[in-house]
Design a protein around this motif. Sequence first.
Motif, PDB file in Angstrom:
ATOM      1  N   GLU A 237      -1.151   9.250   4.870  1.00  0.00           N
ATOM      2  CA  GLU A 237      -1.296  10.614   4.505  1.00  0.00           C
ATOM      3  C   GLU A 237      -0.275  11.816   5.061  1.00  0.00           C
ATOM      4  O   GLU A 237       0.322  12.717   4.464  1.00  0.00           O
ATOM      5  N   VAL A 238       0.077  11.446   6.422  1.00  0.00           N
ATOM      6  CA  VAL A 238       1.093  11.868   7.146  1.00  0.00           C
ATOM      7  C   VAL A 238       2.367  12.160   6.513  1.00  0.00           C
ATOM      8  O   VAL A 238       3.153  13.236   6.149  1.00  0.00           O
ATOM      9  N   ALA A 239       2.924  10.956   6.178  1.00  0.00           N
ATOM     10  CA  ALA A 239       4.032  10.781   5.202  1.00  0.00           C
ATOM     11  C   ALA A 239       4.143  11.289   4.020  1.00  0.00           C
ATOM     12  O   ALA A 239       5.245  12.034   3.782  1.00  0.00           O
ATOM     13  N   ARG A 240       2.805  11.264   3.205  1.00  0.00           N
ATOM     14  CA  ARG A 240       3.137  12.066   2.010  1.00  0.00           C
ATOM     15  C   ARG A 240       2.951  13.690   2.118  1.00  0.00           C
ATOM     16  O   ARG A 240       3.738  14.325   1.448  1.00  0.00           O
ATOM     17  N   ALA A 241       2.475  14.167   3.311  1.00  0.00           N
ATOM     18  CA  ALA A 241       2.379  15.509   3.540  1.00  0.00           C
ATOM     19  C   ALA A 241       3.765  15.918   3.722  1.00  0.00           C
ATOM     20  O   ALA A 241       4.169  17.172   3.398  1.00  0.00           O
ATOM     21  N   ARG A 242       4.497  15.203   4.584  1.00  0.00           N
ATOM     22  CA  ARG A 242       5.967  15.675   4.962  1.00  0.00           C
ATOM     23  C   ARG A 242       6.713  15.639   3.846  1.00  0.00           C
ATOM     24  O   ARG A 242       7.641  16.522   3.640  1.00  0.00           O
ATOM     25  N   LEU A 243       6.608  14.681   2.919  1.00  0.00           N
ATOM     26  CA  LEU A 243       7.661  14.340   1.703  1.00  0.00           C
ATOM     27  C   LEU A 243       7.285  15.531   0.613  1.00  0.00           C
ATOM     28  O   LEU A 243       8.083  16.174  -0.116  1.00  0.00           O
ATOM     29  N   THR A 244       5.761  16.055   0.580  1.00  0.00           N
ATOM     30  CA  THR A 244       5.382  16.936  -0.292  1.00  0.00           C
ATOM     31  C   THR A 244       6.095  18.319  -0.080  1.00  0.00           C
ATOM     32  O   THR A 244       6.621  19.199  -0.717  1.00  0.00           O
ATOM     33  N   ALA A 245       6.082  18.615   1.268  1.00  0.00           N
ATOM     34  CA  ALA A 245       6.412  19.785   1.835  1.00  0.00           C
ATOM     35  C   ALA A 245       8.019  19.901   1.487  1.00  0.00           C
ATOM     36  O   ALA A 245       8.659  20.771   1.388  1.00  0.00           O
TER      37      ALA A 245
ATOM     38  N   ARG B  23       0.897  -1.093   0.037  1.00  0.00           N
ATOM     39  CA  ARG B  23      -0.109   0.018   0.114  1.00  0.00           C
ATOM     40  C   ARG B  23       1.016   1.347  -0.115  1.00  0.00           C
ATOM     41  O   ARG B  23       1.835   1.253   0.678  1.00  0.00           O
ATOM     42  N   PRO B  24       0.375   2.250  -0.570  1.00  0.00           N
ATOM     43  CA  PRO B  24       1.240   3.673  -0.698  1.00  0.00           C
ATOM     44  C   PRO B  24       1.466   3.843   0.847  1.00  0.00           C
ATOM     45  O   PRO B  24       0.716   3.623   1.953  1.00  0.00           O
ATOM     46  N   ARG B  25       2.430   5.157   0.781  1.00  0.00           N
ATOM     47  CA  ARG B  25       2.607   5.670   2.311  1.00  0.00           C
ATOM     48  C   ARG B  25       1.276   6.316   2.774  1.00  0.00           C
ATOM     49  O   ARG B  25       0.471   6.749   2.056  1.00  0.00           O
TER      50      ARG B  25
END
Length: 295
Positions: A160-168, A156-158
């Motif tokens: 939501e918290v991880a995706r937000a951190r990496l997007t930042a 499964r993908p990462r």
Amino acid sequence: MRGFRWPPPPDGGPRTWGPGPGAPRTGRPALPEPDTELVATPHGVHLEQLVTGAGDPVTVFAHGLGNGIATTRPFGSGVTGRKLFFQFRGHGRSDAPPGPWSYLDLARDLRAVADLGGATRAFGASLGAGALCRLLAESPERFERLVVFLPAALDRPRGEVARARLTALFEAVESGDAAAVADVVQAELPPAVRNTPAGWAYLRQRLDQLLRDGLAPGLASLPEQAPLRDAGSLAAVTAPALVIGCAGDDLHPVEVAEQLAAALPRATLHVYDRPGVLWTERADLRSRISAFLNE
């Protein structure tokens, strides 16, 4: 604890209240970057590589997203034989072919370095763990021994918290604003370390790397992907494996480490009780990895 701020104090160390020595406190100086080489791979992507040690066995080390050779070298400090450290596509001096890229592309990078260097053992951290799992799903008998550190995603993908951190992180690096990048990167540090000389030294090294090399656009879609369609595809892996996770790590949920350990037939799972083990459990982590790989 006082809040984080960038740039660091002019004397190189944290400000303290009350009397005390006034000399600069810069922490342990960063090691000079070693000379690396560009390696041509069969799939046409040149990858930056560093080879250390000598003799057999040979171990390949795969890094995490936005990291690289400098951050994986400490994991191999006690590992015997020759060690292959490299940068995935889009990192450091490695090529950045047109994207977007998938974990299959990263698995090809890892396989090429391992095959060209004759590696029989493998270490994968975070993104590198996902690339290693994808390689193993296709070639379950490729390695004789495995260490997987802080796997971030499996089938499964990462989150939501991880995706937000990496997007930042992507947005901050793209902006070229050192303060913005530092604000994101400081979350990698345990709170007790953030305003210390060692914390500032780490931040400087990470900022130098990220602002110099950047993050290729082809990496941006990886947090939304999963390395595998089905974790059951790892059932044929024959190698003994050490899977290391941490409780309370938002970027690397301990549930992923537990799922991976259950999917690998000959896995041993070790879970640290708090995140930031590179700072709080550094000696234990190094000895645990080297003892397992050196058996």
